[in-house]
Design a protein around this motif. Sequence first.
Motif, PDB file in Angstrom:
ATOM      1  N   THR A   1       1.700 -15.852  -3.159  1.00 60.06           N
ATOM      2  CA  THR A   1       2.796 -14.905  -2.895  1.00 60.06           C
ATOM      3  C   THR A   1       2.892 -13.860  -4.002  1.00 60.06           C
ATOM      4  O   THR A   1       3.037 -12.657  -3.734  1.00 60.06           O
ATOM      5  N   LYS A   2       2.793 -14.335  -5.250  1.00 63.62           N
ATOM      6  CA  LYS A   2       2.894 -13.421  -6.393  1.00 63.62           C
ATOM      7  C   LYS A   2       1.733 -12.436  -6.419  1.00 63.62           C
ATOM      8  O   LYS A   2       1.931 -11.227  -6.605  1.00 63.62           O
ATOM      9  N   LEU A   3       0.524 -12.955  -6.230  1.00 65.11           N
ATOM     10  CA  LEU A   3      -0.661 -12.101  -6.291  1.00 65.11           C
ATOM     11  C   LEU A   3      -0.701 -11.108  -5.131  1.00 65.11           C
ATOM     12  O   LEU A   3      -1.051  -9.934  -5.318  1.00 65.11           O
ATOM     13  N   VAL A   4      -0.352 -11.561  -3.939  1.00 67.19           N
ATOM     14  CA  VAL A   4      -0.338 -10.670  -2.775  1.00 67.19           C
ATOM     15  C   VAL A   4       0.712  -9.569  -2.962  1.00 67.19           C
ATOM     16  O   VAL A   4       0.468  -8.402  -2.647  1.00 67.19           O
ATOM     17  N   ALA A   5       1.879  -9.950  -3.494  1.00 65.22           N
ATOM     18  CA  ALA A   5       2.929  -8.962  -3.740  1.00 65.22           C
ATOM     19  C   ALA A   5       2.464  -7.932  -4.764  1.00 65.22           C
ATOM     20  O   ALA A   5       2.699  -6.720  -4.603  1.00 65.22           O
ATOM     21  N   GLU A   6       1.789  -8.411  -5.816  1.00 60.91           N
ATOM     22  CA  GLU A   6       1.275  -7.500  -6.844  1.00 60.91           C
ATOM     23  C   GLU A   6       0.211  -6.583  -6.259  1.00 60.91           C
ATOM     24  O   GLU A   6       0.211  -5.377  -6.510  1.00 60.91           O
ATOM     25  N   ARG A   7      -0.691  -7.172  -5.468  1.00 59.93           N
ATOM     26  CA  ARG A   7      -1.745  -6.362  -4.833  1.00 59.93           C
ATOM     27  C   ARG A   7      -1.153  -5.310  -3.905  1.00 59.93           C
ATOM     28  O   ARG A   7      -1.559  -4.141  -3.919  1.00 59.93           O
ATOM     29  N   ASP A   8      -0.177  -5.719  -3.089  1.00 59.32           N
ATOM     30  CA  ASP A   8       0.433  -4.786  -2.139  1.00 59.32           C
ATOM     31  C   ASP A   8       1.207  -3.689  -2.855  1.00 59.32           C
ATOM     32  O   ASP A   8       1.219  -2.522  -2.410  1.00 59.32           O
ATOM     33  N   GLU A   9       1.843  -4.047  -3.973  1.00 57.20           N
ATOM     34  CA  GLU A   9       2.566  -3.036  -4.748  1.00 57.20           C
ATOM     35  C   GLU A   9       1.595  -2.014  -5.336  1.00 57.20           C
ATOM     36  O   GLU A   9       1.848  -0.805  -5.298  1.00 57.20           O
ATOM     37  N   LEU A  10       0.482  -2.525  -5.860  1.00 56.45           N
ATOM     38  CA  LEU A  10      -0.549  -1.628  -6.402  1.00 56.45           C
ATOM     39  C   LEU A  10      -1.109  -0.729  -5.300  1.00 56.45           C
ATOM     40  O   LEU A  10      -1.318   0.480  -5.512  1.00 56.45           O
ATOM     41  N   ALA A  11      -1.348  -1.310  -4.127  1.00 57.62           N
ATOM     42  CA  ALA A  11      -1.882  -0.533  -3.007  1.00 57.62           C
ATOM     43  C   ALA A  11      -0.884   0.535  -2.573  1.00 57.62           C
ATOM     44  O   ALA A  11      -1.266   1.677  -2.248  1.00 57.62           O
ATOM     45  N   GLY A  12       0.397   0.191  -2.578  1.00 53.66           N
ATOM     46  CA  GLY A  12       1.423   1.168  -2.214  1.00 53.66           C
ATOM     47  C   GLY A  12       1.497   2.298  -3.217  1.00 53.66           C
ATOM     48  O   GLY A  12       1.614   3.482  -2.842  1.00 53.66           O
ATOM     49  N   THR A  13       1.417   1.951  -4.504  1.00 53.50           N
ATOM     50  CA  THR A  13       1.433   2.975  -5.559  1.00 53.50           C
ATOM     51  C   THR A  13       0.206   3.865  -5.446  1.00 53.50           C
ATOM     52  O   THR A  13       0.296   5.091  -5.593  1.00 53.50           O
ATOM     53  N   ARG A  14      -0.934   3.245  -5.160  1.00 55.95           N
ATOM     54  CA  ARG A  14      -2.157   4.041  -4.992  1.00 55.95           C
ATOM     55  C   ARG A  14      -2.042   4.947  -3.775  1.00 55.95           C
ATOM     56  O   ARG A  14      -2.479   6.113  -3.821  1.00 55.95           O
ATOM     57  N   GLY A  15      -1.461   4.437  -2.701  1.00 53.27           N
ATOM     58  CA  GLY A  15      -1.290   5.263  -1.504  1.00 53.27           C
ATOM     59  C   GLY A  15      -0.432   6.493  -1.787  1.00 53.27           C
ATOM     60  O   GLY A  15      -0.737   7.596  -1.312  1.00 53.27           O
ATOM     61  N   SER A  16       0.619   6.299  -2.576  1.00 54.62           N
ATOM     62  CA  SER A  16       1.480   7.436  -2.933  1.00 54.62           C
ATOM     63  C   SER A  16       0.704   8.446  -3.777  1.00 54.62           C
ATOM     64  O   SER A  16       0.836   9.667  -3.583  1.00 54.62           O
ATOM     65  N   ALA A  17      -0.101   7.932  -4.713  1.00 58.23           N
ATOM     66  CA  ALA A  17      -0.919   8.814  -5.548  1.00 58.23           C
ATOM     67  C   ALA A  17      -1.941   9.561  -4.697  1.00 58.23           C
ATOM     68  O   ALA A  17      -2.215  10.750  -4.932  1.00 58.23           O
ATOM     69  N   GLU A  18      -2.504   8.891  -3.707  1.00 59.62           N
ATOM     70  CA  GLU A  18      -3.472   9.548  -2.818  1.00 59.62           C
ATOM     71  C   GLU A  18      -2.796  10.641  -1.990  1.00 59.62           C
ATOM     72  O   GLU A  18      -3.400  11.697  -1.739  1.00 59.62           O
TER      73      GLU A  18
END
Length: 246
Positions: free
Chosen positions: A133-150
């Motif tokens: 749960t922790k790792l998936v949440a961290e991964r999804d948060e990173l992916a969301g931040t990257r999506g915003s940057a993209e």
Amino acid sequence: MKAAPAAQKRLLDLAELDSALDRLAHRRRTLPELAQIDELSGRIARIAPQVIAAETESGDLAREQSKAEADVDSVRTRAERDQKRLDSGQVSSPKDLASLQSEIVSLKRRQDDLEEVVLEIMERRESADERVTKLVAERDELAGTRGSAEDRRDAAFAEIDKEKGELQGKRTEVAGDIPADLLALYEKLREQFGVGAAMLQGARCLGCRTSLSIAEINRIKAASHEEVIRCEECRRILVRTAESGL
């Protein structure tokens, strides 16, 4: 080489447009979002195997728990069956009765041991699930931040590309006012030095910021206005204007 003074002056307009295009290209290459996207992508790539490992461990523990629970059920079923036989009074032989009672005790002990195993596996599985749960949440948060940057990168690219298209249109128009041989020389020098033409301001080349020698100034003064002059220091085309004072 000779060219009309007006055509030579258009080289300054062309050089200004080329400088603006170079600045746009540099801006496109150095957008802060690009470095951020690379950094986030690296973090996502590093966390991906951790997610897989945690999910694999959780899955293995889930299967291990199911097997242990099945073993508990099997032992419990045998113990309940033996207890029913004992309670029914069907076993009359003292030896068989003692054996049955001993088996029930043994099965109870075995059931208790297996239930402890199940609890231990459940605790390990809970811990593994928490990591997932922790790792998936961290991964999804990173992916969301990257999506915003993209998204910001793409918006900046669109703005830059629009401005680039407008500048290239103006450049084509300006280049059309310059004779082919002069334009070819300018393009060759630009490829070599980054800037193909510069203004002669007083006795100074604004391309290399070097003051020309008195002899060179005198030579330029003696040259016709159609003569294409080159800077003796940086070899760029020197364009004479009213600011040249010559």
